[in-house]
Design a protein around this motif. Structure first.
Motif, PDB file in Angstrom:
ATOM      1  N   THR A 176      71.698  35.870 -56.982  1.00 37.42           N
ATOM      2  CA  THR A 176      70.483  36.527 -55.787  1.00 37.42           C
ATOM      3  C   THR A 176      69.830  37.862 -55.840  1.00 37.42           C
ATOM      4  OG1 THR A 176      73.208  36.639 -54.381  1.00 37.42           O
ATOM      5  CG2 THR A 176      71.166  37.400 -53.332  1.00 37.42           C
ATOM      6  N   ARG A 177      68.514  37.298 -55.625  1.00 40.71           N
ATOM      7  CA  ARG A 177      67.583  37.896 -55.273  1.00 40.71           C
ATOM      8  C   ARG A 177      67.690  39.177 -54.872  1.00 40.71           C
ATOM      9  NH1 ARG A 177      61.321  36.445 -56.377  1.00 40.71           N
ATOM     10  NH2 ARG A 177      60.161  38.352 -56.329  1.00 40.71           N
ATOM     11  N   ASP A 178      68.081  38.992 -53.563  1.00 40.03           N
ATOM     12  CA  ASP A 178      67.390  39.779 -52.115  1.00 40.03           C
ATOM     13  C   ASP A 178      69.004  40.593 -51.507  1.00 40.03           C
ATOM     14  OD1 ASP A 178      67.126  42.013 -50.394  1.00 40.03           O
ATOM     15  OD2 ASP A 178      65.803  40.394 -48.997  1.00 40.03           O
ATOM     16  N   SER A 216      69.919  43.472 -56.399  1.00 40.17           N
ATOM     17  CA  SER A 216      69.831  41.772 -57.059  1.00 40.17           C
ATOM     18  C   SER A 216      70.877  41.685 -58.152  1.00 40.17           C
ATOM     19  CB  SER A 216      68.078  41.998 -57.525  1.00 40.17           C
ATOM     20  OG  SER A 216      66.785  41.368 -57.204  1.00 40.17           O
ATOM     21  N   GLU A 252      63.686  44.501 -57.356  1.00 40.53           N
ATOM     22  CA  GLU A 252      64.534  43.211 -56.873  1.00 40.53           C
ATOM     23  C   GLU A 252      65.026  42.204 -59.152  1.00 40.53           C
ATOM     24  OE1 GLU A 252      62.847  40.600 -54.453  1.00 40.53           O
ATOM     25  OE2 GLU A 252      63.422  41.740 -53.036  1.00 40.53           O
TER      26      GLU A 252
END
Length: 284
Positions: free
Chosen positions: A116-118, A140, A164
């Motif tokens: 999950t980046r965000d 992240s 991120e």
């Protein structure tokens, strides 16, 4: 023309970065594997795995959680980058596999990597995830299963809390490869500790029995002897171990051993007495 040149330059830089990470991962795996060639407890290996992953992928924090099958829990075994309070919380609060549905338990149950980046805006967040993010405050994160022969034994997780974390599909594949190799190393460490524990138990039992016990190999060399046998023979084990039975035992003992080793059949009962000056005797 300039656009084309810029595109190729970025592509070359990306390949170069990927090759660099591959080389660092191979070097990391070699360094961790070498720990198995000398005495090293599992905590030291867990620490090495997390430090190597942090150095390669730039995680702010990392944690390894392993499955406790008996209690159906996912337990934190080692953390890096956490504050003392965060680490204490992670270690003291194992995740219940069936009822606490979150990214870690989902990964452990599905065996699939989750990146999950965000994190704050991730639509996949469960109710329990949102509850935990109030504590962890991740920007992240990536959670990868640890597998042995397709069986998930735990997860390794890394996150960023300051910015991120931009991981390409190649980066994710590399981290998954690293996790697979880490799983093998962890399993080898577990088996090594198990063998040591069984050996120590056997030695403790051997030392605690009231009978004199010794073991010889097929070449009639003494390989082990307990304290009671030392006392009966009135000789220290360092002067007995590794020597031929003919050098350390009486002829009747040697003959008994020769018969046993020659026939390869268990002797049902044999009694040999050694007398003392006070006319008492040791029987073994």
């Amino acid at each position: 023309m300039k656009r084309c040149t810029e595109y190729h330059r970025k592509k070359i830089d990306r390949y170069r970065d990927e090759l660099d990470k591959k080389g660092r991962i191979l070097a990391s795996i070699c360094r961790i594997s070498r720990l198995l060639n000398r005495p090293a407890n599992r905590d030291k290996i867990l620490q090495a795995i997390l430090h190597e992953s942090q150095n390669i992928f730039g995680f702010s924090r990392g944690v390894i959680l392993q499955i406790n099958k008996a209690e159906e829990k996912l337990e934190a075994k080692y953390c890096i980058g956490f504050t003392p309070n965060e680490s204490a919380h992670a270690m003291a609060h194992p995740l219940r596999m069936k009822t606490q549905i979150c990214r870690e338990t989902i990964t452990a149950r599905s065996g699939k990597t989750r990146y999950t980046r965000d994190v704050p805006n991730d639509p996949r967040l469960t109710e329990y995830d949102r509850k935990m993010e109030k504590i962890w405050k991740r920007v992240s994160t990536i959670t990868v299963p640890l597998k042995i022969n397709r069986e998930v034994i735990g997860v390794i997780e890394g996150d960023r809390i300051d910015q991120e974390m931009d991981l390409s599909p190649s980066d994710i594949k590399l981290f998954t490869t690293f996790a697979n190799q880490a799983s093998i190393i962890l399993e080898n460490a577990r088996l090594y500790e198990q063998v040591l524990a069984e050996r120590n138990l056997a030695e403790n039992i051997l030392e605690s029995v009231p009978n004199g016990i010794f073991a010889v190999d097929r070449n009639r060399m003494v390989r082990s002897i307990n304290a009671t046998a030392e006392k009966i023979m009135k000789r220290k084990r360092k002067k007995i171990l590794g020597r031929s039975v003919s050098e350390v035992f009486r002829r009747d003992v040697v003959e008994m051993l020769d018969d046993f080793i020659g026939s390869q059949k268990a002797t049902q009962y044999a009694e040999i007495a050694t007398s003392r000056k006070d006319k008492t005797a040791d029987i073994y």
